[in-house]
Design an enzyme around this catalytic site. Sequence first.
Site, mmCIF file in Angstrom:
data_model
loop_
_atom_site.group_PDB
_atom_site.id
_atom_site.type_symbol
_atom_site.label_atom_id
_atom_site.label_comp_id
_atom_site.label_asym_id
_atom_site.label_seq_id
_atom_site.Cartn_x
_atom_site.Cartn_y
_atom_site.Cartn_z
ATOM 1 C CB CYS A 25 5.156 -4.049 0.406
ATOM 2 S SG CYS A 25 6.207 -2.488 0.006
ATOM 3 C CE1 TYR A 26 0.563 1.190 5.514
ATOM 4 C CE2 TYR A 26 -0.533 -0.803 5.803
ATOM 5 C CZ TYR A 26 -0.268 0.511 6.168
ATOM 6 O OH TYR A 26 -0.996 0.872 7.081
ATOM 7 C CE LYS B 73 -2.446 -5.092 -22.697
ATOM 8 N NZ LYS B 73 -3.510 -4.297 -23.574
ATOM 9 C CD GLU C 71 2.788 -8.603 -5.106
ATOM 10 O OE1 GLU C 71 2.342 -7.646 -4.813
ATOM 11 O OE2 GLU C 71 3.583 -9.411 -4.507
ATOM 12 C CG HIS D 121 5.594 -5.640 -4.373
ATOM 13 N ND1 HIS D 121 4.205 -5.614 -3.962
ATOM 14 C CD2 HIS D 121 6.059 -4.546 -4.354
ATOM 15 C CE1 HIS D 121 4.399 -4.433 -3.350
ATOM 16 N NE2 HIS D 121 5.314 -3.934 -3.650
ATOM 17 N N GLY E 236 0.810 -1.252 -0.107
ATOM 18 C CA GLY E 236 -0.046 -0.079 -0.014
ATOM 19 C C GLY E 236 0.842 1.153 -0.063
ATOM 20 C CG ASP F 209 -7.055 -4.511 -23.605
ATOM 21 O OD1 ASP F 209 -6.171 -5.617 -23.676
ATOM 22 O OD2 ASP F 209 -6.281 -3.418 -23.379
ATOM 23 C CB SER F 210 -11.691 -2.598 -27.718
ATOM 24 O OG SER F 210 -10.750 -2.557 -28.748
#
Length: 623
Positions: free
Chosen positions: A80-81, A383, A168, A166, A53, A224-225
């Site tokens: 982290c936080y 993505k 992740e 991090h 955070g 994406d679209s």
Amino acid sequence: MKPEKIVILDAGGQYAKVIDRKVRELGVESDLLPLNTSVTKLQDYAAIIISGGPQSVYGISAPKYDHKLLELDKPILGICYGMQLLAHAEGGKVNKKQRREDGPCLISVDPQSLLFAGLNETQTVLMSHGDSVSHLPKKYEQIAQSGNLIAAIANSSAKKYGVQFHPEVDLTENGQKMLSNFLFKIVQLKASFTLEDREKKAIAYIKSAIGDKQVLLLASGGVDSTVCAALLQKALKPEQIIALHVDSGFMRQDESQAVKIALAKIGINLTVIDAKQDFFAAKTKIAGQEIGPLAKITDPQVKRKIIGDTFIKVTENYLKTLNLDLDNVFLAQGTLRPDLIESASKNVSQVAATIKTHHNDTEIVRALRERGRVIEPLAEYHKDEVRQLGLKLGLPNDLVWRQPFPGPGLAIRILCAETAYFTADHDNIIRDLEQFVPAPYLATLLPIRSVGVQGDGRTYSYALALGIEKNELVDWNLVFALAREIPKLFHQINRVVFVFNHAKTSLIKKITPTFLTDQSLSKLRMADKIVNDLLQQNNLLQKISQVPVILIPIDFDGGDKHSVVIRPFMTNDFMTGLAATPGKEIPLVVIENMVEQILQKVAGVSRVLYDLTSKPPGTTEWE
């Protein structure tokens, strides 16, 4: 019966949803809840992960949490936080250090700790923090370090662990192994969770939301679209889909026609609206005050807001010609999870920092969401997952692997500015840089700002240019090492670039006043085409994740030219990533061709620069 599900408590970090995704990839079910969730709602989970955070645990803006949280007899992993919260709440000390850590770092870990079981002592991890744990709480030990900073802690008897980095994200090379160790060695879960078929889930969502009504898709032509369009086509009747492409005037060369052709290949009939003049003249209201026109705006957040609002206004005008409005037509968007996280949408977190406002997450769009008029079938996707879904839907490779292009287009790849940017300690920064950067390299502090992400929060800070008298002498390993280290020590710098053909030591004190005009757009459009043509010719479009080309208001010779920045970027999750290394991910000869052709073919370009910055501390785009 032991629960097999964990909970991720979101403290407002940019990567909270990535934790959720990585845990599920390991076959463990997870829920993402706010940090202030009552412990009564946490009883049925096997373990707890607390995310990163942007706040300080000792600050008045620190996110609230149930203070009985740490009394629960459950394994906890603080990230982290989350690690700082563990330390602070259990009697340790957390404070701000002189040295920041943003970007990839080497740390030493204790392989005897269950969290690092099976790993080598030296690990590459992604750091993003300004605060550090300075004193351990009782019963905790240090299990990793970064220089003289504490990088991980453990109370192994209580199964409480904290990591300052991090695990992740992809930039932490063995992060998935660390998460696996926590879930399976420490919590002792089983990998029994299987994700639902995402295609069926998305189609069911669309059918349920739309029913027999019509849906409007704003198609940019990006992956994406396009995937969103393919899902709509599978879920609905053709007459229910209104596909619209708005040419804002900020598209790449021949882009709008290419979008129409691309969607026609998958059976979508696209209407293209030329709205260039609407966008240049567009205004918006901020705090009740009218701001604009866009052609005179320099603030990147305001630019994004005006562009996002104008897309909706142009769309509403088009719907009126069909005797429709947004109260009886749904709006479909290819919005991804990172878009919502970086925009701090309340759909994701109440406490996340706004890094940048995405054009498809403006106030107008949020108001439509509140009224239940927006569907976003890809809002849980990243993505790489969208591309996997696109291939599963049968879309051709050339569509699925198109280079990502932001909705606001080239408008946010032109750094608009009217005056040079200087802070009060500008001269001190330059003096310290001169002592830090080794000869024969030159450090030039550019009097402009770009958007970055540091400590899970937004920064809007200096860019630094590194140069050398002869390009053929460049030690790219050293240059990248400097680019990693400088933002850690010089907190007002969030981006480092290399300047080709730069051998001047004089300070840059002025900029070229720059706005969104036909001239600036034409200049960038030509440079962008040169870069993308060379990427295609050298079969690099799929290898390199994204290559933004940016026009900045800097003339290194003191005139009124611009410079062009090339940003080849490597990433899987599009939340973090690294600059492509010349000679490794991208051949040096290709870069040299880009530089040569831009300087030869694009009038009014002073230098070509290469962005060396990882994310964090620099965002993918400069604005």
